[in-house]
Write a protein that holds these residues in place. Sequence first.
Motif, PDB file in Angstrom:
ATOM      1  N   GLY A 107      -6.880  11.709  -0.085  1.00  0.00           N
ATOM      2  CA  GLY A 107      -7.806  11.662  -1.211  1.00  0.00           C
ATOM      3  C   GLY A 107      -8.415  10.283  -1.389  1.00  0.00           C
ATOM      4  N   ASN A 108      -9.131  10.111  -2.482  1.00  0.00           N
ATOM      5  CA  ASN A 108      -9.822   8.848  -2.763  1.00  0.00           C
ATOM      6  C   ASN A 108      -9.062   7.960  -3.725  1.00  0.00           C
ATOM      7  OD1 ASN A 108     -12.092   9.524  -1.134  1.00  0.00           O
ATOM      8  ND2 ASN A 108     -12.910  10.786  -2.798  1.00  0.00           N
ATOM      9  N   THR A 109      -7.892   8.407  -4.185  1.00  0.00           N
ATOM     10  CA  THR A 109      -7.111   7.612  -5.127  1.00  0.00           C
ATOM     11  C   THR A 109      -5.718   7.342  -4.575  1.00  0.00           C
ATOM     12  OG1 THR A 109      -6.341   9.588  -6.304  1.00  0.00           O
ATOM     13  CG2 THR A 109      -8.384   8.559  -7.088  1.00  0.00           C
ATOM     14  N   PHE A 110      -5.104   6.306  -5.117  1.00  0.00           N
ATOM     15  CA  PHE A 110      -3.767   5.905  -4.701  1.00  0.00           C
ATOM     16  C   PHE A 110      -2.878   5.767  -5.926  1.00  0.00           C
ATOM     17  CE2 PHE A 110      -6.249   4.919  -1.065  1.00  0.00           C
ATOM     18  CZ  PHE A 110      -5.398   4.850   0.032  1.00  0.00           C
ATOM     19  N   VAL A 111      -1.581   5.820  -5.696  1.00  0.00           N
ATOM     20  CA  VAL A 111      -0.596   5.605  -6.752  1.00  0.00           C
ATOM     21  C   VAL A 111       0.302   4.444  -6.344  1.00  0.00           C
ATOM     22  CG1 VAL A 111      -0.647   8.036  -7.439  1.00  0.00           C
ATOM     23  CG2 VAL A 111       1.036   7.272  -5.753  1.00  0.00           C
ATOM     24  N   SER A 112       1.162   4.048  -7.274  1.00  0.00           N
ATOM     25  CA  SER A 112       2.129   2.972  -7.018  1.00  0.00           C
ATOM     26  C   SER A 112       1.430   1.696  -6.534  1.00  0.00           C
ATOM     27  CB  SER A 112       3.180   3.417  -5.992  1.00  0.00           C
ATOM     28  OG  SER A 112       4.203   2.452  -5.863  1.00  0.00           O
ATOM     29  N   ASP A 113       0.574   1.148  -7.402  1.00  0.00           N
ATOM     30  CA  ASP A 113      -0.152  -0.087  -7.092  1.00  0.00           C
ATOM     31  C   ASP A 113      -0.918   0.020  -5.778  1.00  0.00           C
ATOM     32  OD1 ASP A 113       0.743  -1.387  -9.413  1.00  0.00           O
ATOM     33  OD2 ASP A 113       2.594  -2.029  -8.426  1.00  0.00           O
ATOM     34  N   ASN A 114      -1.609   1.146  -5.619  1.00  0.00           N
ATOM     35  CA  ASN A 114      -2.465   1.382  -4.441  1.00  0.00           C
ATOM     36  C   ASN A 114      -1.697   1.422  -3.130  1.00  0.00           C
ATOM     37  OD1 ASN A 114      -4.972   1.594  -5.821  1.00  0.00           O
ATOM     38  ND2 ASN A 114      -5.001  -0.643  -6.046  1.00  0.00           N
ATOM     39  N   ARG A 115      -0.432   1.781  -3.187  1.00  0.00           N
ATOM     40  CA  ARG A 115       0.365   1.831  -1.965  1.00  0.00           C
ATOM     41  C   ARG A 115       0.338   3.209  -1.303  1.00  0.00           C
ATOM     42  NH1 ARG A 115       4.256  -0.614   0.131  1.00  0.00           N
ATOM     43  NH2 ARG A 115       5.628   1.218   0.027  1.00  0.00           N
ATOM     44  N   VAL A 116       0.361   4.267  -2.096  1.00  0.00           N
ATOM     45  CA  VAL A 116       0.541   5.610  -1.560  1.00  0.00           C
ATOM     46  C   VAL A 116      -0.657   6.475  -1.941  1.00  0.00           C
ATOM     47  CG1 VAL A 116       2.013   7.671  -1.557  1.00  0.00           C
ATOM     48  CG2 VAL A 116       3.046   5.391  -1.713  1.00  0.00           C
ATOM     49  N   ASN A 117      -1.265   7.111  -0.939  1.00  0.00           N
ATOM     50  CA  ASN A 117      -2.423   7.948  -1.178  1.00  0.00           C
ATOM     51  C   ASN A 117      -2.050   9.225  -1.927  1.00  0.00           C
ATOM     52  OD1 ASN A 117      -4.406  10.298   0.048  1.00  0.00           O
ATOM     53  ND2 ASN A 117      -5.462   8.347  -0.233  1.00  0.00           N
TER      54      ASN A 117
END
Length: 275
Positions: A203-213
């Motif tokens: 996808g176009n977003t990440f979680v965990s401070d941009n670590r995991v897509n």
Amino acid sequence: MLGLLLLQVLASCLWLGHSEVVNSFDSCPQFFYDGIPPNDALNPNNPARICQRFNNSYHYATLYDRDRRIPVYSAYKYEPGDAKRPHTWWFVEPQLIGKNNLREMERESVLIGQHHFTLDEIKKSQAVLDDYKTLKDLDRGHLNPNSQQCSRESKTATFTLTNIVPQDSSLNNGQWNKYECKTMPKKTQGCTTTYVITGAVPGNTFVSDNRVNRPSHIWSAACCMLDKKPPKAWGAIAENDKNQVEELSLGELEERLTKLYGGTVTLFNNACPRE
């Protein structure tokens, strides 16, 4: 000079012999129909091909995206059984850390306490437990679910973060769970062997401070061998923010994935029917 070159080649071969994260799935072709994995349209920029090994046995195969820190897909045989759900330990993949002789998935605490890796070394090219601790409305979603494995060992082997994506909680506990636990048993009746490939579209977003897509879609395809009959096949796909699963033919799923990935996707050998 020639002797030095030969030594370098030998050292390289010896290192490759220790690793299950490889350039191909030659060590575990049994999880793909006819031994052929999906074509290169699904390949990320920085892939790792993992023959998922636990307790000295292979249990399934995973194409992993080191940069996005999620699996692209996991391929396995559909073999549900009555073994109890295993403990709640979660594993990571030591072979993604760097050069070492550890061939099997392992817990973070063991890698740090017994093998003297640092958490930063583990985090560099894969997700870790901390990445999933503070997620809101997202679950650790299995691509290869433990419910579709027969033995306690095979079920345990699904609990590795290289087989996990951030999945919408309502979908994971709702319609996707229904597809895994109710639809699949119905569709596989009469099958002698069923090959499954379950994946996640980045996808176009990440979680965990941009670590995991956070994947945009979750999808699954199956090819079922029938006694004295041609194979049958089917697919399913879901947007990862809605509690809805669309059931498709294999051909329709491949067409949908071709648009999502931007290249022609072929999941199974041509013997599996597309209609």
